[in-house]
Design a protein around this motif. Structure first.
Motif, mmCIF file in Angstrom:
data_model
loop_
_atom_site.group_PDB
_atom_site.id
_atom_site.type_symbol
_atom_site.label_atom_id
_atom_site.label_comp_id
_atom_site.label_asym_id
_atom_site.label_seq_id
_atom_site.Cartn_x
_atom_site.Cartn_y
_atom_site.Cartn_z
ATOM 1 N N VAL A 1 24.479 -10.837 23.537
ATOM 2 C CA VAL A 1 23.988 -9.514 22.999
ATOM 3 C C VAL A 1 23.574 -8.658 24.114
ATOM 4 O O VAL A 1 22.482 -9.005 24.609
ATOM 5 C CB VAL A 1 23.158 -9.643 21.781
ATOM 6 C CG1 VAL A 1 22.689 -8.173 21.350
ATOM 7 C CG2 VAL A 1 23.664 -10.244 20.675
ATOM 8 N N SER B 1 21.780 -5.366 25.278
ATOM 9 C CA SER B 1 20.905 -4.243 24.859
ATOM 10 C C SER B 1 20.939 -3.138 26.014
ATOM 11 O O SER B 1 20.715 -3.507 27.172
ATOM 12 C CB SER B 1 19.550 -4.768 24.794
ATOM 13 O OG SER B 1 18.577 -3.726 24.547
ATOM 14 N N LEU C 1 22.850 -2.173 20.502
ATOM 15 C CA LEU C 1 23.230 -3.624 20.870
ATOM 16 C C LEU C 1 24.839 -3.451 20.840
ATOM 17 O O LEU C 1 25.530 -2.902 20.106
ATOM 18 C CB LEU C 1 22.590 -4.365 19.722
ATOM 19 C CG LEU C 1 21.073 -4.478 19.787
ATOM 20 C CD1 LEU C 1 20.666 -5.203 18.797
ATOM 21 C CD2 LEU C 1 20.246 -4.744 21.312
ATOM 22 N N ALA D 1 27.795 -6.789 20.955
ATOM 23 C CA ALA D 1 28.154 -8.200 21.130
ATOM 24 C C ALA D 1 29.353 -8.171 22.082
ATOM 25 O O ALA D 1 30.143 -7.513 22.407
ATOM 26 C CB ALA D 1 28.644 -8.601 19.797
ATOM 27 N N PHE E 1 25.708 -1.715 17.822
ATOM 28 C CA PHE E 1 24.843 -1.679 16.256
ATOM 29 C C PHE E 1 23.449 -1.479 16.762
ATOM 30 O O PHE E 1 23.046 -1.697 17.979
ATOM 31 C CB PHE E 1 25.107 -2.735 15.483
ATOM 32 C CG PHE E 1 25.054 -4.221 16.168
ATOM 33 C CD1 PHE E 1 23.806 -4.989 16.417
ATOM 34 C CD2 PHE E 1 26.097 -4.747 17.087
ATOM 35 C CE1 PHE E 1 23.660 -6.117 17.108
ATOM 36 C CE2 PHE E 1 25.885 -5.942 17.912
ATOM 37 C CZ PHE E 1 24.749 -6.802 17.968
ATOM 38 N N LYS F 1 18.987 -2.696 15.826
ATOM 39 C CA LYS F 1 18.552 -3.912 15.773
ATOM 40 C C LYS F 1 18.215 -4.314 14.237
ATOM 41 O O LYS F 1 17.860 -5.186 13.931
ATOM 42 C CB LYS F 1 17.210 -4.036 16.346
ATOM 43 C CG LYS F 1 16.056 -2.914 16.042
ATOM 44 C CD LYS F 1 14.683 -3.241 16.766
ATOM 45 C CE LYS F 1 13.845 -2.027 16.562
ATOM 46 N NZ LYS F 1 13.164 -2.134 15.470
ATOM 47 N N HIS G 1 20.563 -3.221 11.781
ATOM 48 C CA HIS G 1 21.893 -3.288 10.997
ATOM 49 C C HIS G 1 22.799 -4.190 11.940
ATOM 50 O O HIS G 1 24.015 -3.536 12.621
ATOM 51 C CB HIS G 1 22.522 -1.823 10.831
ATOM 52 C CG HIS G 1 21.522 -1.224 10.302
ATOM 53 N ND1 HIS G 1 20.493 -0.454 10.854
ATOM 54 C CD2 HIS G 1 21.312 -1.043 9.034
ATOM 55 C CE1 HIS G 1 19.795 0.362 9.915
ATOM 56 N NE2 HIS G 1 20.196 -0.164 8.608
ATOM 57 N N TRP G 2 22.711 -5.425 11.986
ATOM 58 C CA TRP G 2 23.617 -6.244 12.790
ATOM 59 C C TRP G 2 24.924 -6.610 11.902
ATOM 60 O O TRP G 2 24.915 -6.631 10.597
ATOM 61 C CB TRP G 2 22.930 -7.752 12.977
ATOM 62 C CG TRP G 2 21.905 -7.723 13.948
ATOM 63 C CD1 TRP G 2 20.789 -6.908 14.204
ATOM 64 C CD2 TRP G 2 21.926 -8.447 15.143
ATOM 65 N NE1 TRP G 2 20.058 -7.404 15.321
ATOM 66 C CE2 TRP G 2 20.902 -8.254 16.254
ATOM 67 C CE3 TRP G 2 22.917 -9.446 15.595
ATOM 68 C CZ2 TRP G 2 20.354 -8.733 17.106
ATOM 69 C CZ3 TRP G 2 22.244 -9.981 16.931
ATOM 70 C CH2 TRP G 2 21.379 -9.775 17.618
#
Length: 164
Positions: free
Chosen positions: A76, A78, A89, A91, A121, A123, A125-126
């Motif tokens: 992930v 940031s 964030l 992936a 996304f 932190k 709302h993953w």
């Protein structure tokens, strides 16, 4: 079971190519400890990430594991924000990263503009990272084979060995 040996063609593809399951490693900056081929995930948290065109784009905030499959699912990234506030964030497929041991950072195989426009996304709302459709779209964005298909032969070999 084949031991981890990058010189052995029978071991997993460690080249970092788009279909390879793992991150590539470059550089001569090998220090004390177990790395860089096998490392504690916590030692990679906070590592800076550079784009393929040399821009600092953020840092690794988490490494997500496919617990059932025994594989790294994603790193992930940031990006943006200040002191963790307002960060976006992203992936990142593990195979899209190269660990640069000389500069002690990861290089993401994408130019800065592509990374800035990547789906992200926050932190709170993953996404459901176990959703295969979501995962396939993330891998496609970075031009990588999904990790669960890139490592299928390794997992199937391990399962057949355990049934003996």
């Amino acid at each position: 079971m084949t031991p981890l040996d990058p010189q052995n063609s029978a071991s997993a593809d460690l080249s970092g190519a788009p279909g390879a399951p793992g991150a590539n490693i470059v550089g001569m900056g090998v220090g004390e400890g177990p790395g860089p081929d096998v490392m504690a995930a916590s030692t990679l948290d906070g590592n800076k990430v550079m784009s393929s065109d040399g821009e600092h784009v953020g840092k690794i905030s988490d490494i997500m594991l496919d617990v059932r499959g025994g594989r790294i699912a994603y790193a992930v990234l940031s990006a943006g924000g200040f002191l963790g506030i307002g960060d976006t964030l992203h992936a990142i497929p593990w195979s899209a990263l190269t660990l640069d041991t000389d500069d002690r950072c990861f290089v993401l195989d994408a130019p800065v503009e592509r990374i800035k426009n990547a789906p992200g996304f926050d932190k709170d709302h993953w996404p459901s990272m176990a959703d295969l459709q979501w995962g396939a779209s993330v891998h496609a964005y970075y031009n990588r084979s999904p990790y669960w298909t890139a490592t299928r032969d390794v997992v199937e070999d391990r399962e057949s060995e355990s049934n003996l």
